[in-house]
Design a protein around this motif. Structure first.
Motif, PDB file in Angstrom:
ATOM      1  N   ALA A 187      -1.585 -13.559   4.938  1.00  0.00           N
ATOM      2  CA  ALA A 187      -2.507 -12.498   5.347  1.00  0.00           C
ATOM      3  C   ALA A 187      -2.474 -11.339   4.358  1.00  0.00           C
ATOM      4  CB  ALA A 187      -2.155 -12.007   6.751  1.00  0.00           C
ATOM      5  N   TRP A 188      -1.310 -11.063   3.762  1.00  0.00           N
ATOM      6  CA  TRP A 188      -1.218 -10.008   2.754  1.00  0.00           C
ATOM      7  C   TRP A 188      -2.145 -10.325   1.583  1.00  0.00           C
ATOM      8  CZ3 TRP A 188       4.551  -8.244   1.825  1.00  0.00           C
ATOM      9  CH2 TRP A 188       5.162  -7.996   3.065  1.00  0.00           C
ATOM     10  N   VAL A 189      -2.019 -11.553   1.086  1.00  0.00           N
ATOM     11  CA  VAL A 189      -2.836 -11.945  -0.063  1.00  0.00           C
ATOM     12  C   VAL A 189      -4.305 -11.966   0.317  1.00  0.00           C
ATOM     13  CG1 VAL A 189      -3.329 -13.804  -1.693  1.00  0.00           C
ATOM     14  CG2 VAL A 189      -0.969 -13.239  -1.121  1.00  0.00           C
ATOM     15  N   LYS A 339       3.493  -1.644  -7.554  1.00  0.00           N
ATOM     16  CA  LYS A 339       2.127  -1.265  -7.899  1.00  0.00           C
ATOM     17  C   LYS A 339       1.122  -1.782  -6.886  1.00  0.00           C
ATOM     18  CE  LYS A 339       1.269  -1.092 -12.207  1.00  0.00           C
ATOM     19  NZ  LYS A 339       1.014  -1.402 -13.634  1.00  0.00           N
ATOM     20  N   LEU A 340       1.462  -2.867  -6.213  1.00  0.00           N
ATOM     21  CA  LEU A 340       0.555  -3.430  -5.219  1.00  0.00           C
ATOM     22  C   LEU A 340       0.600  -2.633  -3.917  1.00  0.00           C
ATOM     23  CD1 LEU A 340      -1.329  -5.914  -5.193  1.00  0.00           C
ATOM     24  CD2 LEU A 340       0.476  -7.157  -4.012  1.00  0.00           C
ATOM     25  N   GLY A 363      -2.996  -1.843   7.196  1.00  0.00           N
ATOM     26  CA  GLY A 363      -2.601  -3.231   7.001  1.00  0.00           C
ATOM     27  C   GLY A 363      -1.120  -3.423   6.741  1.00  0.00           C
ATOM     28  N   TRP A 364      -0.822  -4.393   5.896  1.00  0.00           N
ATOM     29  CA  TRP A 364       0.568  -4.749   5.628  1.00  0.00           C
ATOM     30  C   TRP A 364       1.306  -3.659   4.864  1.00  0.00           C
ATOM     31  CZ3 TRP A 364       2.300  -5.186   0.588  1.00  0.00           C
ATOM     32  CH2 TRP A 364       1.319  -5.283  -0.409  1.00  0.00           C
ATOM     33  N   GLY A 370       4.297   2.447   4.595  1.00  0.00           N
ATOM     34  CA  GLY A 370       3.628   3.611   5.167  1.00  0.00           C
ATOM     35  C   GLY A 370       4.378   4.294   6.288  1.00  0.00           C
ATOM     36  N   GLU A 371       4.881   3.534   7.243  1.00  0.00           N
ATOM     37  CA  GLU A 371       5.571   4.151   8.379  1.00  0.00           C
ATOM     38  C   GLU A 371       6.830   4.880   7.927  1.00  0.00           C
ATOM     39  OE1 GLU A 371       4.786   4.694  11.345  1.00  0.00           O
ATOM     40  OE2 GLU A 371       3.028   3.428  11.639  1.00  0.00           O
TER      41      GLU A 371
END
Length: 400
Positions: A187-189, A339-340, A363-364, A370-371
């Motif tokens: 799902a990430w990709v 970087k991703l 998202g991922w 992020g959190e």
């Protein structure tokens, strides 16, 4: 870990006729996936000059001579439009720009092995030859990397080199699929591929070219002139099909934006601007762009990028530094390329305003970084060191 078995392929076929291309595409459309690469020249033109398209299916390799007289590439577009066939590329951006310019649409569905490798823990923008070596043990011949692909006839060594770009890619793709399935990161990709497949991200917007020059000023009038003349240059370079820097260098644009010349004499005094340029049609067009920008109402002038202008808000360098440490820690923990997950500009923006954080909090990326970044900015998380490793310390927790 044992290397996967490699595919074996017959000698690549050079395609110079439309009917041969159509027959090849008809066979390839029965494949679950086809690997794709291009060879092109761009040193003397604005638009890339497509020279060769490499295609590989399960049992054949086709090298399409895009410069062959009379060759119609329409069958290639039909393959790219076939949603039952995954088009596999590596570091696909430049290839996709070429296909978008040729066909006004992108191959779909598409899979970029460089993006997948970054998700799978193979580092920042891993090169094709390094990825092939890591996953298959094969060694890529680099001797023709800078060859003139527009020269004809192509040598057998060039054809062999070009074929390797798509034959090894089949093994790489299948190996990455297994890793992504094992790590449950498909799902990430998929989310990254969806973004890459958006044609609007690849189209050049002349009105935004000024942003890439990164002018270090908060003077909105100067930025307005820069926006106008950068857009003028982009359109002129496209129309003439020459590199934008050959039309006028970035340094000259920045000086023109700063001095706002209104006469041929003033324009000719700018470093990098010749008298002939200033007196000619190009000079007149450039001066007209300057004049229009100078007459714009203040409300229509661009603003400096958030955190970049000399008179705008700036992110705390210390907070940004802490976010970079946290990013490195989280990416090491999850074995994914930094970087991703977040760029430097995104970290700056997050440090200034967490409620407008963009991709970091979606998202991922939100789960990976992020959190924790939000907790750090809100004081609910701090960073410590234990031995030779960074540790996360949550508010109320005793350091361990």
């Amino acid at each position: 870990m044992a290397k996967p078995a490699r595919h074996s392929f017959p000698e690549p076929r050079l395609i110079v006729r439309t009917d041969d291309l159509a027959e090849t595409v008809s066979r390839l459309r029965n494949e679950p996936f086809v690997t794709v690469d291009t060879e092109f020249m761009r040193e003397r033109t604005y638009w890339p000059e497509l020279c060769l398209v490499q295609l590989a299916g399960a049992s054949e390799v086709a090298l399409v001579d895009a410069l062959a007289p009379g060759l119609d590439l329409t069958p290639l577009a039909e393959l790219f439009d076939d949603t039952s066939v995954v088009k596999v590329l590596h570091a696909a951006r430049q290839d996709l720009e070429i296909f978008l310019h040729l066909f006004d649409r992108l191959p779909t569905p598409m899979f970029d092995t460089q993006v997948a490798a970054m998700v799978a823990g193979y580092g920042e923008q891993v090169g094709y030859d390094n990825l092939v070596g890591a996953l298959t043990g094969a060694v890529i011949d680099k001797s023709h990397r800078f060859t003139d692909w527009s020269a004809r006839p192509l040598s057998q060594a060039q054809l062999t080199y070009a074929a390797a770009d798509v034959t090894h890619l089949r093994d790489v793709y299948e190996h990455l699929l297994r890793i992504l399935a094992r790590e449950e990161r498909g799902a990430w990709v998929a989310s990254e591929q969806a973004a890459l497949s958006d044609p609007e991200r690849l189209r050049v917007d002349p009105e935004r070219q000024w942003e890439r020059l990164k002018a270090r000023t908060g003077n909105r009038r100067m930025l307005g002139v820069l926006r106008a003349i950068a857009a003028w240059r982009e359109i002129e370079a496209q129309n003439a099909n020459i590199p934008r820097q050959r039309m006028l260098k970035d340094e000259s644009l920045l000086e023109i934006a700063a001095t706002a010349p209104r006469t041929v004499e003033a324009l000719a005094r700018v470093r990098g601007v010749t008298r002939g340029f200033a007196e000619g049609k190009s000079g007149a067009g450039l001066l007209e762009a300057v004049e229009i920008a100078l007459e714009l109402p203040d409300a229509e002038l661009p603003r400096p990028a958030r955190g970049k202008g000399v008179d705008g808000p700036r992110a705390s360098p210390a907070l940004v530094a802490l976010l970079k440490v946290l990013l490195a820690h989280q990416c090491e923990k999850h074995d994914v390329a930094q970087k991703l997950v977040a760029t430097s500009d995104e970290l700056d923006a997050f440090a200034l305003e967490q409620d407008q954080a963009g991709p970091i909090m979606t998202g991922w990326r939100r789960d990976v970084f992020g959190e924790e970044a939000l907790a750090l900015c809100e004081g609910r998380l701090s960073l410590g060191v234990k031995g030779d490793r960074v540790e996360l310390i949550r508010k109320g927790d005793a350091p361990t």
